[in-house]
Design a protein around this motif. Structure first.
Motif, mmCIF file in Angstrom:
data_model
loop_
_atom_site.group_PDB
_atom_site.id
_atom_site.type_symbol
_atom_site.label_atom_id
_atom_site.label_comp_id
_atom_site.label_asym_id
_atom_site.label_seq_id
_atom_site.Cartn_x
_atom_site.Cartn_y
_atom_site.Cartn_z
ATOM 1 N N ILE A 75 0.862 -1.181 0.000
ATOM 2 C CA ILE A 75 0.000 0.000 0.000
ATOM 3 C C ILE A 75 0.897 1.229 0.000
ATOM 4 O O ILE A 75 1.714 1.403 0.909
ATOM 5 N N LEU A 77 1.475 4.804 0.800
ATOM 6 C CA LEU A 77 0.912 5.874 1.613
ATOM 7 C C LEU A 77 1.243 7.238 1.039
ATOM 8 O O LEU A 77 0.420 8.152 1.048
ATOM 9 N N THR A 94 0.766 -2.512 15.414
ATOM 10 C CA THR A 94 -0.502 -3.071 14.968
ATOM 11 C C THR A 94 -1.442 -3.212 16.151
ATOM 12 O O THR A 94 -1.021 -3.416 17.299
ATOM 13 N N GLY A 98 -5.898 -2.764 12.771
ATOM 14 C CA GLY A 98 -5.012 -2.637 11.624
ATOM 15 C C GLY A 98 -3.618 -2.181 11.997
ATOM 16 O O GLY A 98 -3.232 -2.175 13.172
ATOM 17 N N TRP A 100 -0.793 0.743 12.231
ATOM 18 C CA TRP A 100 -0.665 2.188 12.421
ATOM 19 C C TRP A 100 0.751 2.606 12.044
ATOM 20 O O TRP A 100 1.717 2.040 12.538
ATOM 21 N N GLU A 115 -1.540 7.266 10.598
ATOM 22 C CA GLU A 115 -2.643 6.726 9.818
ATOM 23 C C GLU A 115 -2.733 5.223 10.006
ATOM 24 O O GLU A 115 -1.739 4.559 10.313
ATOM 25 N N ARG A 116 -3.974 4.706 9.817
ATOM 26 C CA ARG A 116 -4.249 3.292 10.054
ATOM 27 C C ARG A 116 -4.773 2.646 8.776
ATOM 28 O O ARG A 116 -5.577 3.238 8.048
ATOM 29 N N HIS A 117 -4.316 1.406 8.539
ATOM 30 C CA HIS A 117 -4.797 0.619 7.412
ATOM 31 C C HIS A 117 -5.002 -0.811 7.887
ATOM 32 O O HIS A 117 -4.116 -1.387 8.532
ATOM 33 N N GLY A 121 -10.572 -0.505 8.622
ATOM 34 C CA GLY A 121 -10.669 0.563 7.639
ATOM 35 C C GLY A 121 -9.524 1.550 7.756
ATOM 36 O O GLY A 121 -8.678 1.463 8.640
ATOM 37 N N GLN A 122 -9.517 2.488 6.844
ATOM 38 C CA GLN A 122 -8.446 3.490 6.808
ATOM 39 C C GLN A 122 -8.819 4.704 7.638
ATOM 40 O O GLN A 122 -9.944 5.191 7.593
ATOM 41 N N LEU A 123 -7.851 5.186 8.401
ATOM 42 C CA LEU A 123 -7.989 6.424 9.154
ATOM 43 C C LEU A 123 -6.778 7.304 8.891
ATOM 44 O O LEU A 123 -5.658 6.810 8.764
#
Length: 581
Positions: A75, A77, A94, A98, A100, A115-117, A121-123
């Motif tokens: 992914i 970023l 983690t 997800g 971080w 940010e979180r994946h 979900g994504q934050l």
């Protein structure tokens, strides 16, 4: 040509041979994580998710930032085409929701971004730092449903003092950002510990006009931090390694004090049995005067083991580095003497560095380090079944990482991750110019680690033939042939065209071998050669003549990829060599 073995070379005051480990029938292999080479200095971090799958984040070609989970595609970023971005620093943890990732960026405003994946979900990106003017040193830790972070910034506090301060903030796993950001202590080293009970202690080296101290602030049950506690007065200057750890219920902090003219180093520290209220000091006297590049430590509540990469300024090679151990059998109250991790009589011609320790299940301890005895860097390891008291399973074994690349250990990455059933290693594979690298992971079981790779057997057989070929090429002015006999690290950095431009005017007429001496992957040869310099006119118009001369020339050789090469010293670059052992 004449040849023989003598002891005329001061390099070889050591004697002996290398032994082979048991032959393996099947071995784990490194898995490439990065899809292309990345710059040599790129930062990365490794962890595991709730299912025990590895997760890695890394900086690629600036400003690229990438996250990858085992079995999934990377992914991106931050794209390397987004040149307005400038991420630096890196943290990775983690939670059930997800992975971080934390990093410092200058866009859209200067801050520490999180940010979180993952499954939740994504934050983000979420700016944790507000107006703290953060710099790239940051750390991240997950405990329960809480993600904690510290960093240092250059926003002075209202009370004045140092320009730089250590800051703290946390966020819940659902993305709820805790309202308060804490400006805890002045200082430039963000150091902390997080124990199994959820306690947080943040340390700093605090300097004011009167004295230097190591101080700590501990988070209380209400979420606020208690006032600073002075742990110890220290020398006016300290240096890294500066860190903290937990062994059983005992908290530790350690640093490198600088005495005398600043070059007399000593590992110092303190421990607390009451969660940071009071502290007892200790010093590792066996480290006095040694430079310490890095330090790793583990403890099980009884046995504490430190692994250090040390430089002895009294060694004939002033920059020579090796790995030593120092241990405590009473959970850090008293300490023993430094002990070697390898047989320096056999492999002391090459340096070792970057030791890393990890606690494994059932009181096993893994020690790994970067070792240059094969001229290409490799990863070696030892394995203990009794908390590090004895290295009874493997001692100085070779990790099965292949033969072709230069495999290195990153000082600042979390490169050993232990799950319930696996040990996950993050490793760097460098090209011969040491300008780019590829990141790979190895997943091993405890049983895998019990059988190391076979050591490389080295013989000086074939060296005389290579020596003859070298002098034949020089006498016949076959400079391409001679260049091909130079070590691959020189050839990776200096193309033949550039090498040819640096050639002198000396002509070689004859050469006879006087002696060859070898130890492991290195050798020296002495040859009597006749040389001359053709008559030429200097830029000032003078005619320069030089009669034929007889000289004894010594060449240093290295055994790489199954063959002997000249360890080339570039006179055009002040005698610098491109091998790094």
């Amino acid at each position: 040509m004449k040849h023989g073995i003598t002891s005329k070379f001061p390099l070889f005051t050591l004697t002996g041979c290398l032994l082979a480990s048991p032959l393996l029938l099947a071995q784990p292999t490194p898995y490439p994580v990065t899809e292309r080479a990345i710059p040599w200095q790129s930062a990365w971090q490794l962890t595991a998710d709730q299912e025990g799958q590895w997760v890695m984040a890394w900086h690629g070609q600036r400003p690229e930032l990438v996250l990858r989970t085992e079995g999934e595609a990377p992914i991106t970023l931050i794209s390397r085409d987004d040149m307005e971005q400038a991420p630096s620093g890196l943290g990775l943890v983690t939670t059930p929701e997800g992975a971080w990732v934390a990093y410092r960026n200058k866009q859209p405003e200067r801050g520490v971004y999180l940010e979180r994946h993952g499954p939740g979900g994504q934050l983000g990106p979420i700016n944790l730092s507000e107006d703290a003017l953060p710099l790239a040193r940051l750390r991240l830790h997950a405990h329960g449903d809480e993600v904690r972070s510290i960093w240092y910034g250059e926003r002075p506090s209202e009370q004045g003092g140092m320009e730089y301060h250590i800051h703290y903030r946390d966020i819940l796993d659902d993305g709820t950002l805790r309202e308060q950001q804490f400006n805890l202590l002045s200082g430039i080293y963000p150091v902390w510990l997080n124990d199994a009970q959820g306690n947080v202690a943040v340390f700093s080296w605090v300097v004011d006009d009167e004295q230097s101290t190591i101080q700590v602030r501990v988070r209380q049950e209400d979420g606020n931090f208690a006032p600073p506690v002075v742990i110890q007065d220290v020398t006016p200057q300290i240096t890294i390694p500066f860190d903290a750890f937990v062994s059983g219920d005992r908290w530790f902090v350690y640093w490198i004090a600088q005495y005398g003219d600043g070059n007399e180093y000593l590992v110092e520290g303190a421990y607390s049995d009451d969660q940071g209220k009071t502290w007892d000091a200790f010093a590792l006297e066996s480290t006095r005067g040694l430079g310490v590049e890095s330090l790793s430590v583990v403890g099980n509540g009884e046995q504490v083991t430190m692994a250090l990469a040390v430089v002895d300024r009294h060694h004939p090679r002033r920059d020579f580095m090796t790995v030593k151990l120092v241990q405590s059998a009473d959970n850090g109250k008293t300490w023993g003497e430094l002990m070697p991790v390898r047989d320096e009589d056999q492999v002391g011609y090459a340096r070792a560095r970057a030791p890393k320790l990890a606690l494994l299940p059932d009181d096993h301890v893994l020690l790994m380090w970067e070792d240059w005895r094969e001229i290409r860097s490799r990863v070696r390891y030892s394995l203990s079944s009794d908390g590090g008291k004895h290295w009874d399973i493997v001692q100085d074994g070779r990790l099965p990482v292949g033969r072709e690349h230069n495999v290195m250990v990153n000082l600042f990455a979390n490169d050993i991750v232990v799950t319930d059933d696996r040990v996950i290693l993050g490793l760097e594979f460098f090209d011969d110019a040491f300008s780019t690298k590829q990141l790979k992971v190895m997943t091993l079981t405890l049983e895998d680690l019990k059988t190391p790779d076979e050591d490389v057997k080295v013989s000086k057989d074939g060296l005389q033939e290579r020596l003859d070929a070298y002098w034949k090429a020089m006498i016949e002015e076959d400079f391409r042939g001679a260049y091909n006999l130079f070590d691959p690290f020189y050839r990776a950095r200096v193309p033949f065209s550039e090498h040819l431009k640096a050639m002198g005017r000396i002509q070689y007429e004859t050469a006879e071998t006087e002696a060859i001496e070898s130890l492991g992957h290195v050798a020296l040869s002495a040859s009597t050669v006749t040389v001359s310099i053709p008559t030429f006119t200097s830029p000032a118009g003078a005619t320069i003549e030089s009669p034929t001369q007889t000289r004894t020339l010594t060449l240093r050789w290295v055994h790489v990829d199954g063959e002997w090469y000249v360890d080339y010293a570039s006179e055009a670059r002040g005698g610098v060599r491109f091998t790094r052992h």
